[in-house]
Design a protein around this motif. Structure first.
Motif, mmCIF file in Angstrom:
data_model
loop_
_atom_site.group_PDB
_atom_site.id
_atom_site.type_symbol
_atom_site.label_atom_id
_atom_site.label_comp_id
_atom_site.label_asym_id
_atom_site.label_seq_id
_atom_site.Cartn_x
_atom_site.Cartn_y
_atom_site.Cartn_z
ATOM 1 N N SER A 149 5.782 8.400 -0.034
ATOM 2 C CA SER A 149 5.104 9.681 -0.235
ATOM 3 C C SER A 149 5.986 10.841 0.195
ATOM 4 C CB SER A 149 3.783 9.699 0.553
ATOM 5 O OG SER A 149 2.898 8.717 0.074
ATOM 6 N N TRP A 189 -3.740 6.907 -5.309
ATOM 7 C CA TRP A 189 -4.747 7.906 -4.947
ATOM 8 C C TRP A 189 -5.151 8.815 -6.105
ATOM 9 C CZ3 TRP A 189 -4.049 13.197 -5.004
ATOM 10 C CH2 TRP A 189 -2.745 13.694 -4.978
ATOM 11 N N SER A 245 -5.058 1.949 5.932
ATOM 12 C CA SER A 245 -4.116 1.358 6.874
ATOM 13 C C SER A 245 -4.753 1.132 8.236
ATOM 14 C CB SER A 245 -2.887 2.270 7.013
ATOM 15 O OG SER A 245 -2.006 1.797 8.003
ATOM 16 N N LEU A 299 0.826 -1.213 0.000
ATOM 17 C CA LEU A 299 0.000 0.000 0.000
ATOM 18 C C LEU A 299 0.856 1.256 0.000
ATOM 19 C CD1 LEU A 299 -2.855 1.197 0.118
ATOM 20 C CD2 LEU A 299 -2.673 1.153 2.623
ATOM 21 N N ALA A 309 -4.676 7.199 2.603
ATOM 22 C CA ALA A 309 -3.962 5.934 2.836
ATOM 23 C C ALA A 309 -4.049 5.557 4.309
ATOM 24 C CB ALA A 309 -2.502 6.060 2.409
ATOM 25 N N TRP A 362 0.944 3.822 -3.102
ATOM 26 C CA TRP A 362 -0.022 4.887 -2.849
ATOM 27 C C TRP A 362 0.209 6.158 -3.671
ATOM 28 C CZ3 TRP A 362 -4.664 4.550 -1.374
ATOM 29 C CH2 TRP A 362 -5.382 5.687 -1.013
#
Length: 402
Positions: A241, A31, A45, A23, A41, A27
């Protein structure tokens, strides 16, 4: 047979690690594709972790009723199906729904396998068990990075991991009768090689209905688990990220760098498995925490972007001995009679950290900036160190009294 059977358990932990890192690494491209936000996220999670908390709390009862083998098989079916659903999810709503079976499956197998290995194998096997979790967690971002770079498809990455999971389901189904057989063999051998026999005497056994939270050292130990899983998942979920949003690195490179973070955990646990033959878990846990804090400081300092990779790898290497070390010490520190129940509590609290800390940072990052990531990571690491050291102080005093 018990040694060969470890291969099956190791494969199960590879499957446990594979989805844990997917993930976060995917991510940055998920998204925008599903029309969500960068901070959402944390919601996915949190739901995954919430499922693991529920199944972890129930794991003690489920182990007695179904056995470790059946729990592992059912859990892998749940995670494989959920990952296949992720690959086809059209919107954020479906990711939220599919996060439930993914979390429930992960929590049940995690608690069951940790108890099984802590009760039947020595410390180096516990480290190697979690090394194979690291193998899965490292392969996840590598697979995802390849699909993003070559096919521009995060969905293909999830589908590939789902196929791996279903393959493991077949292996577990075939080997199901071996679980009880191996446990019986280990029980017969226990009087001759059980390393917990003497250490169990350090603390009087409470009655079976006793409140486990009254045992000295349990509460700070649970806090150490909370911050361990909280920081491990925060780095895994938000590291890519942060690299993309704050350090201007491409998404596929960021996913690869996060795989190296998990690679640090993997290699560290492989090495730690050998070191445990000479060095006690308590010292390895302490040294690991010092290394993680060094990595967190490197992330925090205004250094060239390449140093961020070093920081992630050091954090991974430092985290390596902490979790398996704390788990393997459970029967020795708090008594074998209650280790299954306490293992479930530890898993639940650990995943509470996974549930709360990453979404908390996600909320902060949404309101402020992803550049706060190193500050949050370093703070979590320091709290983990303080909690673990408090356990050591309590148990050291108890040994002196005895």
């Amino acid at each position: 047979m018990a040694t060969w059977f470890l291969i099956i358990i190791y494969l199960a932990f590879i499957s446990l690690g594979l989805p844990d890192s997917l993930l976060g690494s995917a991510w940055p491209v998920i998204w925008p594709d599903i029309g969500s936000s960068v901070g959402s996220a944390g919601i996915v999670s949190m739901i995954i972790a919430g499922g693991t908390i529920v199944s972890s709390l129930a794991s003690g009862t489920m182990i007695k009723r179904l056995g470790t083998g059946r729990i592992t098989l059912i859990s892998c079916i749940l995670t494989a199906g959920a990952l296949l659903g992720f690959s086809m999810a059209p919107s954020m709503v479906w990711l939220v729904i599919l996060a439930i079976p993914l979390g429930v499956g992960a929590g049940a197998v995690d608690a069951a396998l940790n108890h099984y290995v802590a009760d039947n194998y020595k410390a180096h096997h516990m480290n190697w068990l979690h090394c194979f979790w690291g193998v899965g967690a490292t392969l996840g971002p590598i697979i995802m990075s390849a699909y993003i770079a070559d096919h521009n498809s995060w969905r293909g990455g999830y589908a590939a991991v789902s196929i791996i999971q279903f393959t493991l389901v077949i292996i577990l189904l075939v080997t199901l009768p071996l679980w009880k057989r191996v446990a019986a063999i280990r029980e017969l051998e226990r009087p001759h090689n059980d390393e917990h026999v003497e250490s169990d005497k350090l603390q009087p056994e409470p009655t079976i209905k006793a409140n486990l939270f009254r045992i000295k050292g349990v509460k700070p130990s649970l806090m150490a688990f909370l911050f361990y899983c909280g920081v491990e998942s925060t780095v895994g979920l938000w590291g890519a990220s942060y690299l993309v949003g704050a350090r201007n690195i491409t998404a596929d490179t960021a996913a690869l760098w996060i795989s190296l973070y998990y690679g640090g955990i993997t290699v560290g646990r492989l090495i730690t498995g050998f070191i445990t033959l000479k060095v006690p878990n308590r010292l390895l846990i302490r040294y690991g925490q010092m290394i993680t804090i060094a990595g967190g400081i490197i992330l925090l300092l205004p250094l060239p972007v390449s140093f961020s990779l070093l920081g992630f790898i050091l954090i991974g290497l430092g985290l390596a001995p902490i979790y398996p070390g704390l788990l393997h010490e459970t029967p020795a520190r708090f008594g074998r009679e209650h280790s299954a129940r306490l293992m479930g509590y530890q898993m639940a609290v650990a995943y509470t950290g996974t549930t709360l800390l990453p979404p908390m940072f996600g909320l902060i990052a949404t309101k402020t900036s992803l550049s706060l990531f190193p500050f949050a990571v370093l703070a979590f690491l320091i709290f983990m160190l303080l909690s673990a050291e408090k356990v050591n102080r309590i148990l050291s005093k108890q040994v002196k009294v005895n």
